[in-house]
Design an enzyme around this catalytic site. Structure first.
Site, PDB file in Angstrom:
ATOM      1  N   LEU A   1       0.814  -1.220   0.000  1.00 30.13           N
ATOM      2  CA  LEU A   1       0.000   0.000   0.000  1.00 30.13           C
ATOM      3  C   LEU A   1       0.850   1.273   0.000  1.00 30.13           C
ATOM      4  O   LEU A   1       0.374   2.352   0.336  1.00 30.13           O
ATOM      5  CB  LEU A   1      -0.966  -0.022   1.192  1.00 30.13           C
ATOM      6  CG  LEU A   1      -1.953  -1.196   1.144  1.00 30.13           C
ATOM      7  CD1 LEU A   1      -2.808  -1.241   2.412  1.00 30.13           C
ATOM      8  CD2 LEU A   1      -2.855  -1.117  -0.095  1.00 30.13           C
TER       9      LEU A   1
ATOM     10  N   ASP B   1       4.522   4.176  -7.749  1.00 28.20           N
ATOM     11  CA  ASP B   1       4.154   4.443  -6.354  1.00 28.20           C
ATOM     12  C   ASP B   1       4.552   5.863  -5.948  1.00 28.20           C
ATOM     13  O   ASP B   1       3.761   6.603  -5.349  1.00 28.20           O
ATOM     14  CB  ASP B   1       4.854   3.457  -5.411  1.00 28.20           C
ATOM     15  CG  ASP B   1       4.448   2.004  -5.626  1.00 28.20           C
ATOM     16  OD1 ASP B   1       3.769   1.710  -6.624  1.00 28.20           O
ATOM     17  OD2 ASP B   1       4.815   1.160  -4.782  1.00 28.20           O
TER      18      ASP B   1
HETATM   19  C1  MEV Z   1       4.411  -2.079  -6.654  1.00 27.72           C
HETATM   20  O1  MEV Z   1       3.466  -1.198  -6.083  1.00 27.72           O
HETATM   21  C2  MEV Z   1       4.170  -2.163  -8.138  1.00 27.72           C
HETATM   22  C3  MEV Z   1       5.186  -3.045  -8.874  1.00 27.72           C
HETATM   23  O2  MEV Z   1       4.862  -2.926 -10.263  1.00 27.72           O
HETATM   24  C4  MEV Z   1       6.610  -2.609  -8.628  1.00 27.72           C
HETATM   25  C5  MEV Z   1       6.888  -1.228  -9.205  1.00 27.72           C
HETATM   26  O3  MEV Z   1       6.251  -0.799 -10.151  1.00 27.72           O
HETATM   27  O4  MEV Z   1       7.828  -0.590  -8.679  1.00 27.72           O
HETATM   28  C6  MEV Z   1       5.046  -4.504  -8.481  1.00 27.72           C
END
Ligand code: MEV
Length: 326
Positions: A98, A143
């Protein structure tokens, strides 16, 4: 404040806040250049920086060595600066998919940026991505860009207002605004912690198999359609696309028996539900059926998860104008 405002200069003490995130479409595939839709959620991390006799994070004087995110943030913008005591508090469960690390990095980056003369949002997004990637070794800027921008953002796709481009060597990710449909979501942490870096590496190996390009093409198609359907507020189509995205995540191997149990529990009360973030543990996200949100939260709690009703946090990273005393 809007997402186009920068972070102004401030002298110490300075406090900043940044939201966590929930990936709706395209996690993992975004690392390989496909589109992704991420929403900043109304669970955040707040940091306070004060002048102090020695450097510390939450009273730990060794954190600059032991915490890779703290170390990378200081290396990026504070090494050689005067000692500071950093306090960090969060409402985001850790290692839950999250965005707790992105929220910490972006809040700290905003506060350090303010204390070093101010930073614009594009600069904060780039710097925060470099810090998170420096600490994790892999990943995309989804993120950190959602945490800096707030609201719904699309990487590598969508017709919305361009916000910025984030780069890593030859790699480039465009980041665009997506219209907020004003929906509430329920995220639910399974209690199974996971490592983003391990999951990203495992998926990269899976995508190196002969059907990898076809899988990525489907991830791309689903995410593009998902960005469009969320942007026009179409719950039914979004539900169908969330289900297709979940199938793809199963295929690339990031499901987990606890996540499958939570998805099954959510099914009768949600338009759709899927893993969110790196998977292999972590959380699911569900789009509740109209009027069923409370029941969905209770059902997921009975199934052993930590359910959290969330909405989009529109503001993104920013200063908290009155740092708490003490
Ligand atoms: C993580 O929230 C999302 C992933 O695609 C990793 C990233 O994009 O850094 C799994």
């Amino acid at each position: 404040m809007t997402s186009s405002d920068g972070i102004p200069a401030r002298s110490l003490p300075v406090s900043a806040r940044a939201p966590g995130k929930c990936v709706l479409f395209g996690e993992h595939a975004v690392v390989h250049g496909c589109p992704e839709l991420v929403v900043a959620i109304d669970l955040s991390t707040q940091v306070v920086l004060r002048a102090a006799p020695q450097l510390s994070l939450n009273a730990d004087p060794n954190a600059a060595e032991s915490n890779p995110y703290f170390r990378a943030a200081l290396d990026g913008s504070w090494r050689g600066g005067p000692p500071i005591a950093v306090r960090s508090v969060t409402r985001i469960p850790r290692s839950a998919g999250l965005g707790s690390s992105a929220a910490f990095v972006c809040a700290l980056g905003a506060a350090l940026g303010a204390a070093t003369g101010g930073v614009d949002r594009a600069g904060l997004a780039q710097r925060s991505f470099e810090v998170e990637r420096g600490a994790q070794g892999v990943g995309s800027p989804g993120d950190t860009s959602a945490s800096v921008a707030g609201g719904y953002v699309a990487l590598n796709g969508g017709p919305g207002e361009p916000l910025w481009t984030v780069t890593a060597g030859e790699r480039r990710w465009s980041v665009r605004r997506v219209e907020d449909p004003r929906w509430s979501w329920v995220v639910a942490y399974s209690g199974v912690p996971r490592s983003t870096a391990d999951a990203v590496r495992a998926v990269a190996e899976r995508l190196a198999r002969p059907d990898g390009p076809a899988l990525l093409a489907e991830f791309e198609e689903v995410a593009r359609a998902g960005i469009a359907s969320v942007g026009r507020g179409d719950r039914r189509e979004t539900g169908e696309l969330l289900r297709r995205n979940q199938e793809l995540l199963r295929t690339v191997g990031v499901s987990h028996p606890r996540l499958e149990a939570l998805l099954a529990a959510a099914e009768p009360l949600a338009e759709a539900a899927k893993i969110t973030g790196a998977g292999a543990g972590g959380s699911i996200v569900a789009l509740p059926r109209a009027g069923r949100e409370g029941e969905l939260v209770r059902t997921l709690a009975r199934a052993g998860a930590l359910p959290l009703p969330v909405r989009a946090e529109p503001l993104g990273a920013g200063l908290v104008e009155e740092p708490p005393a003490g």
